[in-house]
Write an enzyme that holds these catalytic residues in place. Sequence first.
Site, PDB file in Angstrom:
ATOM      1  CG  HIS A  54      -1.966  -1.076   1.225  1.00 40.12           C
ATOM      2  ND1 HIS A  54      -3.262  -0.910   0.800  1.00 40.12           N
ATOM      3  CD2 HIS A  54      -1.882  -2.373   1.625  1.00 40.12           C
ATOM      4  CE1 HIS A  54      -3.925  -2.047   0.944  1.00 40.12           C
ATOM      5  NE2 HIS A  54      -3.108  -2.955   1.433  1.00 40.12           N
ATOM      6  CG  ASN A 127      -8.022  -4.263   1.101  1.00 40.78           C
ATOM      7  OD1 ASN A 127      -7.319  -3.291   1.321  1.00 40.78           O
ATOM      8  ND2 ASN A 127      -7.550  -5.497   1.075  1.00 40.78           N
TER       9      ASN A 127
HETATM   10  C1  HEM Z   1      -1.688 -11.310   7.210  1.00 38.52           C
HETATM   11  C2  HEM Z   1      -2.296 -10.388   6.450  1.00 38.52           C
HETATM   12  C3  HEM Z   1      -1.816  -8.972   6.342  1.00 38.52           C
HETATM   13  C4  HEM Z   1      -0.658  -8.411   6.772  1.00 38.52           C
HETATM   14  C5  HEM Z   1       0.507  -9.073   7.496  1.00 38.52           C
HETATM   15  C6  HEM Z   1      -0.702  -7.018   6.400  1.00 38.52           C
HETATM   16  C7  HEM Z   1       0.313  -6.103   6.630  1.00 38.52           C
HETATM   17  C8  HEM Z   1       0.315  -4.786   6.222  1.00 38.52           C
HETATM   18  C9  HEM Z   1       1.411  -3.875   6.381  1.00 38.52           C
HETATM   19  C10 HEM Z   1       2.754  -4.223   7.023  1.00 38.52           C
HETATM   20  C11 HEM Z   1       1.023  -2.678   5.889  1.00 38.52           C
HETATM   21  C12 HEM Z   1       1.841  -1.395   5.823  1.00 38.52           C
HETATM   22  C13 HEM Z   1       1.409  -0.489   6.951  1.00 38.52           C
HETATM   23  C14 HEM Z   1       2.251   0.751   7.084  1.00 38.52           C
HETATM   24  O1  HEM Z   1       3.431   0.753   6.706  1.00 38.52           O
HETATM   25  O2  HEM Z   1       1.727   1.751   7.625  1.00 38.52           O
HETATM   26  C15 HEM Z   1      -0.326  -2.828   5.421  1.00 38.52           C
HETATM   27  C16 HEM Z   1      -1.081  -1.825   4.872  1.00 38.52           C
HETATM   28  C17 HEM Z   1      -2.436  -1.944   4.638  1.00 38.52           C
HETATM   29  N1  HEM Z   1      -3.197  -3.086   4.736  1.00 38.52           N
HETATM   30 FE1  HEM Z   1      -2.565  -4.901   5.253  1.00 38.52          FE
HETATM   31  N2  HEM Z   1      -1.886  -6.754   5.773  1.00 38.52           N
HETATM   32  C18 HEM Z   1      -2.608  -7.917   5.726  1.00 38.52           C
HETATM   33  C19 HEM Z   1      -3.864  -8.079   5.198  1.00 38.52           C
HETATM   34  C20 HEM Z   1      -4.720  -7.044   4.902  1.00 38.52           C
HETATM   35  C21 HEM Z   1      -6.146  -7.173   4.691  1.00 38.52           C
HETATM   36  C22 HEM Z   1      -6.914  -8.483   4.733  1.00 38.52           C
HETATM   37  C23 HEM Z   1      -6.625  -5.903   4.481  1.00 38.52           C
HETATM   38  C24 HEM Z   1      -8.038  -5.434   4.245  1.00 38.52           C
HETATM   39  C25 HEM Z   1      -9.120  -6.080   4.652  1.00 38.52           C
HETATM   40  C26 HEM Z   1      -5.503  -4.990   4.546  1.00 38.52           C
HETATM   41  C27 HEM Z   1      -5.573  -3.623   4.392  1.00 38.52           C
HETATM   42  C28 HEM Z   1      -4.494  -2.769   4.423  1.00 38.52           C
HETATM   43  C29 HEM Z   1      -4.590  -1.350   4.133  1.00 38.52           C
HETATM   44  C30 HEM Z   1      -5.843  -0.569   3.754  1.00 38.52           C
HETATM   45  C31 HEM Z   1      -3.290  -0.834   4.260  1.00 38.52           C
HETATM   46  C32 HEM Z   1      -2.854   0.601   4.002  1.00 38.52           C
HETATM   47  C33 HEM Z   1      -2.994   1.449   5.259  1.00 38.52           C
HETATM   48  C34 HEM Z   1      -2.585   2.871   4.950  1.00 38.52           C
HETATM   49  O3  HEM Z   1      -3.249   3.502   4.109  1.00 38.52           O
HETATM   50  O4  HEM Z   1      -1.594   3.338   5.535  1.00 38.52           O
HETATM   51  N3  HEM Z   1      -4.368  -5.708   4.808  1.00 38.52           N
HETATM   52  N4  HEM Z   1      -0.740  -4.135   5.622  1.00 38.52           N
END
Ligand code: HEM
Length: 486
Positions: A54, A127
Site C-alpha cells: 500500500h 479494502n
Molecule cells: C496477514 C495479512 C496482512 C498483513 C501481514 C498485512 C500487513 C500490512 C502492512 C505491514 C502494511 C503497511 C502499513 C504501514 O506501513 O503503515 C499494510 C497496509 C495496509 N493493509 Fe494490510 N496486511 C494484511 C492483510 C490485509 C487485509 C486483509 C486488508 C483489508 C481487509 C488490509 C488492508 C491494508 C490497508 C488498507 C493498508 C494501508 C494502510 C494505509 O493507508 O496506511 N491488509 N498491511
Amino acid sequence: MAPVYTNSNGCPIPGDPFATQRIGKHGPLLLQDFNLIDSLAHFDRERIPERVVHAKGSGAYGVFEVTDDISDICGSAFLDTVGKKTKIFTRFSTVGGESGSADSARDPRGFATKFYTEEGNLDLVYNNTPVFFIRDPSKFPHFIHTQKRNPETHLKDADMFWDYLTTNQESIHQVMILFSDRGTPASYREMNGYSGHTYKWSNKKGEWHYVQVHMISDQGVKTLNNEEAGQLAGSNPDFAQEDLFKNIAAGNNPSWTLYVQTMTQEQAKNAPFSVFDLTKVWPHADYPLRRFGKMTLNENPKNYFAEVEQAAFSPAHTVPFMEPSADPVLQSRLFSYSDTHRHRLGTNYTQIPVNCPVTGAVFNPHMRDGAMNVNGNLGAHPNYMASDKPIEFKQFSLQEEQEVWEGAACPFHWKYTDDDFKQPAALWNVLKRYPNQQEHLAHNVAVHACNARPEIQDRVVEYFSKVSTDLGDRIKKELLELSPRK
Ligand code: HEM
C-alpha cells in the site's frame, strides 16, 4: 510578512542563500560551513521507508455522522447519539506497487479510516473488496512477493503471479473480483469499502454479535476497463490522487453510507462457511445490511508527507465495545501494523499530529522516552504506577458470554476444497446481469496470463474452469489467440 530564511537552529542565513564558504575563488570548501552541511545532511535523510504494501496512496480529512441508532449492537461512545459527529482521516491506496506507481493498476484498493473518537483512535483498515487472497496469515509475505518484482530480473512477473495463485486456490474468490473491472476503479470516490474480516461488537448490556462493515459509495461504483486503465497508467499515472484532491478542493465532497451486517454466535455455528474465513462473503439476503452512519471527506491535507505519508493505521487501534474476532489473518494483522509503524516512523509514531488521539489522552506512566519524543513526555509524573499519584481506570462492561476456546497448540493450515469455488461460481452468474462483465473478466485474465509460461497458462485455465467451464473455455480461447502454441 515573508518568513525569514534560516538554517535548522533558526539562525538567519545572511545575504546570498546559495553562497558556500570557499578558500579563494577556486579552492576547497570549509567544514565550518554549517549552512551547507546542514542543508545537505537533511537532504540525505529525506526518505523514510515506504510502506511495504500500500505504498502509493492519497488521503483526506472528513467527518463521520451517526445516522441511525445501533446501540443494541455497539456501545462505543462515538455511536451513542444520532447526529453525533466525529472527525476522520481516510487514506486510499493501491497494494503492490511502489510509491511512484500508477493509480490505475489492477489491484485491490486500500480504504483505511481513522476516527478521532472521545475514547481514542479507531482505525478501520479496510479494502475495496469484501474478501481476500489468503486465510492463512503465514502466506501473506509469500503472496505479496509474487505481486512484487522478480528478485533476479526486477520485473513484474506473470509466472510467479499465476504460479502462486493456481497453487493456493482459496485465492479464487478475490482473484475473480480483481480480474473483473472492479480491479480497476474509476476513482477512489467511486468504490466501496469492506471490513472483509468478521469483527465482534458488543452493547452496554454485554451482548455481542459478529459483524461485517460495508461502506457504500454515494457516488456509485464506477470502473475502468483494462484498456482505459492501461492508457491512464501512461497518460496520467496519478489520476486518482488528482481526482480526489481536485474534487475536495472544489467542494464536491465524496461520501459513503455505512452499514453493518450482524450474526449471533448461534447463527455463525449454523452458517455454511466459517465466519473466520476471509475468502467468504455473508450473503445480504441472509444477513441484511443495517445503516448506521455517513462519512464525508471535505478537507485536503496541507502537506502530503506530514499527513498522508506519516499516517499510521492499525486494526489493533480500536475503542471500547469493538473487538477483533478469531480470524487468523486479522489476529496477525493486529501485530503487523504497529510493528511496521515503529520501523517506518519510529517508536513515538502516535505523537505525529495525524496519528494523535484528539483526547490528548495518551496517558501511560511507563510509555515515555524513545526517539523523537516531543509531547512533554508526561512531565514530572512518576514513571511507574505510583500509589500517591492515582490514575483513573474507566469501567465499561464488555462481552459477558465470550466464546470458549480449548485444545492443544496445533499446526493449522486451512487447505482449499471444492467449497471454495461455490461463492466464485455464484459471482460468475451475477456478472451476467451487467453488460460485458463476463467478457471483460475472461479478457482481463487472458491479457495478463498470456505473459506466463505455457504450462502455467494451462493451470490458469484449469483454475478458472473449476468456477465455470464456460469461463475456463473463454480464457483458453483468448489465451491461444494472444500467445499461439507452436
Ligand atoms: C496477514 C495479512 C496482512 C498483513 C501481514 C498485512 C500487513 C500490512 C502492512 C505491514 C502494511 C503497511 C502499513 C504501514 O506501513 O503503515 C499494510 C497496509 C495496509 N493493509 Fe494490510 N496486511 C494484511 C492483510 C490485509 C487485509 C486483509 C486488508 C483489508 C481487509 C488490509 C488492508 C491494508 C490497508 C488498507 C493498508 C494501508 C494502510 C494505509 O493507508 O496506511 N491488509 N498491511
